[in-house]
Structure formats: structure tokens, C-alpha cells
Design an enzyme around this catalytic site. Structure first.
Site, PDB file in Angstrom:
ATOM      1  N   ARG A 188      70.220 -12.778 171.436  1.00 44.66           N
ATOM      2  CA  ARG A 188      70.652 -13.165 172.774  1.00 44.66           C
ATOM      3  C   ARG A 188      71.179 -14.595 172.723  1.00 44.66           C
ATOM      4  O   ARG A 188      70.695 -15.428 171.961  1.00 44.66           O
ATOM      5  CB  ARG A 188      69.497 -13.087 173.775  1.00 44.66           C
TER       6      ARG A 188
ATOM      7  N   HIS B  61      79.745  -9.682 171.451  1.00 43.02           N
ATOM      8  CA  HIS B  61      78.503  -8.934 171.697  1.00 43.02           C
ATOM      9  C   HIS B  61      78.659  -7.467 171.295  1.00 43.02           C
ATOM     10  O   HIS B  61      78.457  -6.558 172.106  1.00 43.02           O
ATOM     11  CB  HIS B  61      78.086  -9.051 173.175  1.00 43.02           C
TER      12      HIS B  61
END
Length: 310
Positions: A225, A273
Site C-alpha cells: 500500500r 497498482h
């Protein structure tokens, strides 16, 4: 009939509908905003569902995450506090993320960052490779994904270290834990791969203290993250030469703003991502299995622990 409502702004509804029909034909599938009578919804399958949607389901038994993490669910201020949350644990997701971790390590280990720079300058020169068995890689997080990363990097001949919040044991991995263990591991590892869950304890863990502990010229790969990394500390480490490069798939703000210095920094390699994608054909097995466990009042191994944060 058991009914599930899917709510996601990016996941392929048709693929999920078909995959769940194969795994659990008796399950009625609905997709937001066409939820019909919300009192009939037993389960919510979500990724960044509109705030308040889950709270509007009076008979929902659990919410299932379409992501490895659950921060997108916890961000809803109207989320019913006692509602069970089920994490997405999927072998194919873990395999994809391990592939990315291996690629990131090998990218730097085989000097691809150097050769790309030389290519753009039309230069023909060689870097001298490192001896893999003498090269240490540290994995931040030894869960399902971190464990797969560790095994695959170990199979390539690297010396693999791993760090977790509490003590763990894993064959072929030198394990560390706790704050002191984190720095002890960082001091030894040329490469650090972050696959941690994002919690209050792990937020900002890739910071100046960690970076300074690493051998000079080390490399960081973050596929967990964006909240794990302190952007200014990464940039300072890159500019000072303490870091030789970073491979980032996640960011504090996504999409990454066009003016962010990461975009044009010669030592930063980034992707949007994509390290691990949740493939409905595989993940539907996990969703169906967990629904059946709940319906049978059996333990759910993938239940999110709100106290631990993962």
C-alpha cells in the site's frame, strides 16, 4: 435463496457473475445499483462501495472484500461496526504478486536500471553482476503473499530474510520480528520487498530510519500500500545515493498526480497498482467457500481482525 450484491467501480461484473455461477449455482447475483429489494441481500461483495450502501442492507450477514486489504471497506464511516468482514485470500493473487516481487528484485539485481540508462545515452558498457547466493533479500510481511514471495526468491538462490509483527518460523527464511528485528533485517538486505497489510503500526514504515539502516545503494520494492512509504524520505534517499532505486506499484495518492516527482525521477520505476489482480475465475472459489462456511455456521479462516488491522 442466498443473494449477493456486488458493488465495485472497476471490477468486471459479468466475469464475476459467470464465475460465481460456476462455483455456487444456487447463489443469486445482483450488481449495484440494480440491487432490487435490499432486504433480500445476504452478502455484499465490494471494492470501494458507495458510503452508506452496506449500512442500507438490513439483513446482510457479511461483507466480502474484492481486494487483499480491507481499507476500502473500513473507509466507510457508516459501516456497521459489528458486521463481519472477509478478506480476499486467493492463491492466484498471491502468485501474481510474487511474480511482480521477483521481477522487481531481478530488475535491479541484473542491472536493468543501469542498462536502460546506458541505452538512452547510446552507450555500450557493462556492469559487473553480484553473486546471487551472497545477496540478501528482505520480505516485509510473511503472510500468504509474503510467504510465496520468500519461497520463490529463495528458489532463485537468494538468501531470504523475512519480517513480521510477531514471531514466525518459515523454512528457508531467516525470520525477524518487532521494531528491533526490522532494523536488524534492513541492515543486512540489499533488497527490501514490502507486502505488509496497512495498519496503524505499519503506516509510514518505509521511512528515513529504515532507509538509513539499509546498506548504501540498496533497493526497495513496494507492492503493498502507498501508505507504507514516506514519499519525501524515499526521494531524499534516492537523491543522496543511500537508495539505488525503487520499484513502486502503490502510492499515497492514486492515481499518482502528474506533478509528483516520482514520475520523472531516473531512479524510480512505477506501475499503476497492477502487481496483483483479482481474477474472478479464481477468486470466486474463495467467495463461495466462505459463504458456505458462514451459512453452515463454521469458522471463517479469512475473517478480518479489526484489532490487528488485517
Amino acid at each position: 435463496m442466498t443473494t449477493i450484491l456486488m458493488a465495485s467501480h472497476q471490477d468486471p461484473v459479468d466475469l464475476w457473475r459467470d464465475a460465481l455461477a460456476m462455483e455456487m449455482p444456487e447463489l443469486e447475483f445482483r450488481a449495484h445499483p440494480d440491487g432490487g429489494n435490499l432486504a433480500e441481500i445476504d452478502y455484499a461483495l465490494v471494492y470501494w462501495a458507495p458510503h452508506g450502501l452496506i449500512a442500507s442492507l438490513p439483513n446482510v450477514k457479511a461483507v466480502l472484500s474484492i481486494a487483499a486489504g480491507c481499507d476500502h471497506i473500513l473507509a466507510d464511516p457508516q459501516l456497521p461496526p459489528q458486521l463481519p468482514i472477509v478478506r480476499m485470500v486467493d492463491d492466484f493473487l498471491a502468485a501474481m504478486m510474487a511474480e511482480y516481487a521477483v521481477y522487481g528484485v531481478l530488475h535491479f539485481h541484473r542491472d536493468m536500471h543501469y542498462y536502460r540508462r546506458e541505452q538512452l545515452q547510446s552507450q555500450w558498457s557493462r556492469a559487473w553482476p553480484l553473486y546471487t547466493p551472497d545477496t540478501l533479500v528482505g520480505i516485509l510481511g510473511l503472510g500468504a503473499i509474503g510467504g510465496d514471495c520468500a519461497r520463490k526468491l529463495g528458489a532463485l538462490g537468494f538468501q531470504v530474510h523475512g519480517w513480521s509483527r510477531s514471531p514466525k518460523s518459515m523454512e528457508g527464511v531467516i525470520c525477524h520480528h518487532g521494531p528491533d528485528g526490522l532494523l536488524e533485517m534492513a541492515r543486512q538486505c540489499r533488497y527490501l520487498v514490502c507486502v505488509l497489510p496497512l495498519t496503524g503500526e505499519t503506516r509510514g514504515i518505509i521511512n528515513e530510519r529504515l532507509i538509513s539502516a539499509m546498506p548504501k545503494g540498496g533497493f526497495i520494492i513496494n507492492i503493498a500500500r502507498g501508505g507504507h512509504q514516506v514519499d519525501d524520505d524515499l526521494l531524499a534517499g534516492l537523491d543522496s545515493g543511500q537508495l539505488g532505486g525503487v520499484f513502486l506499484d502503490v502510492f499515497n495518492q492514486e492515481p499518482l498526480p502528474s506533478e509528483h516527482p516520482f514520475w520523472q525521477h531516473e531512479k524510480v520505476w512505477l506501475t499503476p497498482h497492477v502487481a496483483g489482480e483479482l481474477m474472478p475465475r479464481s477468486c470466486a472459489k474463495s467467495v463461495a467457500a466462505n459463504i458456505r462456511r458462514i451459512e453452515a455456521d463454521e469458522p471463517v479462516p479469512d475473517l478480518f481482525d479489526k484489532e490487528r488491522g488485517y
